[in-house]
Design a protein around this motif. Structure first.
Motif, PDB file in Angstrom:
ATOM      1  N   LEU A 287      21.398   3.084  18.906  1.00 55.40           N
ATOM      2  CA  LEU A 287      21.608   4.516  18.657  1.00 55.40           C
ATOM      3  C   LEU A 287      22.946   4.690  17.957  1.00 55.40           C
ATOM      4  O   LEU A 287      23.962   4.121  18.383  1.00 55.40           O
ATOM      5  CB  LEU A 287      21.607   5.290  19.985  1.00 55.40           C
ATOM      6  N   VAL A 288      22.938   5.463  16.879  1.00 52.81           N
ATOM      7  CA  VAL A 288      24.182   5.812  16.179  1.00 52.81           C
ATOM      8  C   VAL A 288      24.691   7.119  16.782  1.00 52.81           C
ATOM      9  O   VAL A 288      24.015   8.143  16.731  1.00 52.81           O
ATOM     10  CB  VAL A 288      23.960   5.967  14.663  1.00 52.81           C
ATOM     11  N   LEU A 289      25.896   7.074  17.365  1.00 56.98           N
ATOM     12  CA  LEU A 289      26.447   8.233  18.055  1.00 56.98           C
ATOM     13  C   LEU A 289      27.120   9.193  17.075  1.00 56.98           C
ATOM     14  O   LEU A 289      27.305   8.876  15.901  1.00 56.98           O
ATOM     15  CB  LEU A 289      27.448   7.767  19.120  1.00 56.98           C
ATOM     16  N   LEU A 290      27.512  10.344  17.590  1.00 48.80           N
ATOM     17  CA  LEU A 290      28.133  11.373  16.751  1.00 48.80           C
ATOM     18  C   LEU A 290      29.432  10.904  16.116  1.00 48.80           C
ATOM     19  O   LEU A 290      29.826  11.399  15.061  1.00 48.80           O
ATOM     20  CB  LEU A 290      28.394  12.633  17.583  1.00 48.80           C
ATOM     21  N   ASP A 291      30.122   9.954  16.764  1.00 49.00           N
ATOM     22  CA  ASP A 291      31.355   9.424  16.172  1.00 49.00           C
ATOM     23  C   ASP A 291      31.079   8.292  15.192  1.00 49.00           C
ATOM     24  O   ASP A 291      31.994   7.570  14.792  1.00 49.00           O
ATOM     25  CB  ASP A 291      32.317   8.951  17.257  1.00 49.00           C
ATOM     26  N   GLU A 292      29.783   8.117  14.836  1.00 45.34           N
ATOM     27  CA  GLU A 292      29.313   7.140  13.860  1.00 45.34           C
ATOM     28  C   GLU A 292      29.393   5.694  14.351  1.00 45.34           C
ATOM     29  O   GLU A 292      29.233   4.766  13.564  1.00 45.34           O
ATOM     30  CB  GLU A 292      30.062   7.289  12.522  1.00 45.34           C
TER      31      GLU A 292
END
Length: 795
Positions: A287-292
């Motif tokens: 999963l790629v999180l909001l902070d990249e």
């Protein structure tokens, strides 16, 4: 938790100064860490309107403006801000104003044009670091009003440090509730009205992992304008709470987080394929999180997913590809209850710590989800516009937390606090805290509200009563208690007496961690698998010790590297040995371990300079065992241990049962352990050392003792300890002393044999022994040894 004092006073407004309010919160258990002004110290700044804005004739980056500040004349002001334009409301520092840093505004000429003031940015007023442009106020800002009054800048940001059990105060609602109770005031909460759906769009919800998420609410909101700016009142409340403005959707969810204490999340509806599914992650699912950052999810991590992929780590952090952006038109708003056990520790596994995880780990009100959903929906619609659909809710009611009934006895309250409380006072205190209270038979029966999940036992209620009534109001009365001697048996040695014996022999006590380096432990004890810690301090402290040796050897290495040539250390503590037959699958044993290394004694003219050997360590172990009640039942048996030198190791046995080990560390581990020279260790169970040999009165013989020395020849395979034990158990009543004083091999002794020289002390309490009696006793011993060990007298 950081919040604006003015925001709190919108909910409840006690007649207290900022200092007194902070003191009251601290004394109620909500410790105030700091209080700071929300803006710099300035004066003379008012609300103005740009009525003219033109290019400066002599400078490309400057503009000449006329500003209406409610005075008789418009003010000519030169401004260089890129966002200065006709019609906006601005903050104007007029001539005579004083800005932070004692900066005084005077009449000036800028590139030939007169300027009677300054249009201010947030940074110039000491509000925040934003200096990209001047402040843009709302269209309805009243011209001429003092900016401090209009923005409510005569305010303080209060930061409190909460203990983990008070997660209910991680919100304005919770803190206001506390202040209301402490000051006997009503709390005015904002009206939350259910938003009627104007569209029928819904997204289905499945709770595959109901234990971790027993309630989940979702709502579709379409046609939102994320490009709109959040209103100043919203961004200011967020700023004063330590949160920066991002976009109106995120700002609203953060606002609800601070106001109600409930985390929320918004998804871009276009990124969702199918239904929402709350499930556990697949092993190594990415999963790629909001902070990249890209994370590989563990199988015990709960995620919010659609029919194709994971969208977010539940209760912790959203995914980048499903996040709301400026281009988003339709969103899905989430409001869920996640069980604390399902969230605890998960954020740290991925190197994260978010406001949501901080709250969910400690616990969130399980009845708050619908309120938070309606509050956030109303705010989003008022700021971004759009059309809201109906709320979709899935719930496993049987898995939601249940309110616990707790009984508080009046006698117990009096005994713990040391003073009596009026029944009405206690009832009112608990009731105002939101609890359902009944009193009968001198006890209160209390059911805590859903947001007070920390109320579990009687002592929790006592704490609440004392806290609300005031710690300073507790009478200063010394407690009375009956002193009773501790039950101590003379037949049991105390741990302290055992320690004192070693201290007298030159040892120093060490205290090491119960968790050790798995590489060292697996090398020393390959046959024993230690318990692995789920959240270790570090990788080299990640397993529970199965012996005290790794810790003591680490201390030995540390001291040797600091020029300590003589090491004498011991430690008492628990070892944790896996055992399926024990509770929780672990046998916890209290043991004593020691280590010696280096010289036998400190350098001295009267001492020989020799290194310690096996027999020095054995002598210390024998000294420990000498005072036990079963000293004659103790044996040292030659045996091999994975951590010890095969030629210098022994098992310590008591009545045929193993109670410890003794020996030299195997040379192959010297480099791994970082020790130098020969290092000797021992470890004994404390139970084996506890029994004491009680003194018993015996008659003192007035008759002389007789000594007879004998030299016996036995095979080298005969253990001397076995031979001495046999003599003691032979039953020769006159034998009062036995000592081995010489072992000889060499000339005159056949190969494979050894000579043991023994002294026998014989004495009778009632008479002088005759030669014939002495000889009979010696002969009996010799014949017994000949029969048992094939021993013969040395010629």
């Amino acid at each position: 938790m950081k919040f604006s004092e003015n925001w709190l006073r919108e909910w409840v407004n006690p007649s207290l100064s900022t200092h007194d309010l902070s003191e009251q919160l601290s004394m109620a258990g909500l410790e105030v860490d700091g209080v700071e002004a929300v803006a710099g110290d300035f004066s003379g700044v008012v609300v103005g309107e740009v009525v003219e804005c033109g290019q400066h004739p002599n400078a490309d980056k400057l503009r000449v403006t006329k500003i209406n500040v409610g005075a008789d004349e418009l003010l000519d002001i030169v401004c260089g801000a890129p966002n200065c334009r006709l019609g906006i409301k601005v903050a104007v520092a007029v001539v005579g104003a004083v800005l932070p840093g004692d900066f005084k505004i005077k009449k000036a000429k800028l590139r030939g044009e007169p300027s009677f003031g300054m249009l201010c940015s947030f940074s110039e007023l000491g509000i925040n670091d934003d200096h990209d442009g001047i402040i843009e106020l709302a269209d309805d800002a009243p011209i001429g009003d003092d900016i401090r009054d209009y923005l409510g800048l005569n305010d303080s940001a209060i930061e409190i440090d909460l203990t983990p059990n008070r997660a209910d105060c991680l919100s304005l609602r919770g803190i206001a509730r506390e202040v209301g109770v402490l000051n006997n005031l009503d709390v005015t909460s904002p009206d939350v009205v259910a938003v009627e759906g104007t569209i029928d769009d819904v997204v289905g919800v499945k709770l595959t992992h109901g234990e971790g998420c027993p309630r989940y609410l979702a709502r579709v909101i379409k046609n939102v304008d994320v490009s709109k700016a959040s209103p100043l009142w919203l961004t200011e409340k967020l700023r004063r709470s330590g949160i920066r403005s991002i976009d109106p959707i995120v700002d609203v969810t953060n606002y609800v987080l601070l106001e109600l204490g409930h985390p929320m999340h918004a998804f871009d509806l276009a990124a969702i394929k199918g239904d929402i599914n709350v499930r556990l992650a697949n092993e190594n699912e990415e999963l790629v999180l909001l902070d990249e950052s890209n994370v590989k999810l563990n199988a015990d991590t709960m995620v919010i997913a659609d029919d194709e992929k994971a969208l977010a780590i539940a209760g912790i952090f959203g995914g980048l590809h499903s996040g709301v952006t400026k281009a988003s038109k339709d969103i899905l708003l989430e409001s869920a209850f996640f069980a604390p056990d399902a969230i605890a520790g998960k954020a740290r596994q991925y190197g994260l710590h978010t406001d949501a995880s901080h709250r969910y780990e400690r616990g969130v009100d399980s009845e708050l989800q619908a309120t938070a959903m309606e509050r956030a929906t109303a705010l989003i619609l008022s700021i971004c516009g759009g059309d809201a659909g109906p709320v979709t809710e899935q719930v496993h009611a049987d898995l939601l937390p249940k309110s616990k009934q707790v009984v508080l006895r009046q006698s117990r309250l009096h005994r713990v606090v040391g003073q009596s409380y009026n029944v009405e006072t206690v009832t009112n205190c608990l009731t105002r805290l939101g609890m359902d209270v009944t009193f009968s038979n001198n006890e209160w029966t209390v059911v805590a509200p859903s947001y007070r999940f920390d109320i579990k036992i009687e002592e929790d209620l006592i704490e609440e009563v004392v806290r609300v009534c005031g710690y300073n109001n507790v009478s200063n009365i010394a407690p009375l208690a009956q002193l009773k001697m501790t039950d101590a048996s003379e037949a049991v040695r105390s741990t302290q007496s055992i320690k004192s014996l070693l201290l007298a022999k030159g040892y120093q006590e060490a205290i090491t961690y119960s968790f050790v380096d798995p590489k060292i432990q697996s090398a020393l004890f390959p046959e024993t698998q230690g318990f692995v810690l789920p959240h270790p301090i570090s990788s080299d402290m990640s397993v529970m010790r199965v012996s005290l040796w790794p810790g003591l050897l680490g201390v030995t290495s540390y001291n040797q590297k600091r020029q300590q040539s003589r090491i004498r250390l011991f430690e008492t503590g628990l070892r944790f040995v896996p055992d399926e037959n024990q509770p929780q699958g672990v046998l916890q044993q209290n043991v004593l371990a020691g280590v010696i290394a280096g010289n036998h004694a400190d350098t001295n003219w009267s001492n020989d300079d020799r290194a310690v050997d096996f027999f020095d360590a054995k002598a210390d172990v024998e000294a420990l065992l000498k005072g036990t009640d079963k000293v004659n039942d103790i044996e040292f048996v030659k045996a091999e241990h994975s951590a010890l030198h095969p030629g210098m190791s022994a098992k310590v046995m008591l009545e045929g049962k193993e109670i410890g080990w003794l020996g030299a560390i195997h040379p192959e581990f010297t480099k791994l352990l970082g020790v130098s020279g020969r290092v000797f260790v021992y470890e004994l169970t404390l139970d084996g050392l506890k029994g004491r040999n009680l003194p018993s009165a015996k008659g003192v013989s007035r008759y002389p003792a007789n000594r007879r020395d004998i030299a016996l020849v036995v095979k080298n395979t005969v253990q001397t300890g076995d031979l001495l034990s046999f003599i003691r158990n032979l039953g020769v009543n006159q034998l009062v002393g036995l000592n081995l004083f010489d072992v000889y091999t060499g000339e005159g002794i056949e190969a494979g044999f050894k000579s043991l020289a023994l002294s026998l002390i014989l004495q009778d309490v009632d008479k002088t022994l005759e030669d014939s009696e002495i000889q009979n006793a010696v002969d009996r011993i010799i014949s017994g040894l000949a029969s048992e060990f094939n021993a013969s007298l040395r010629e």
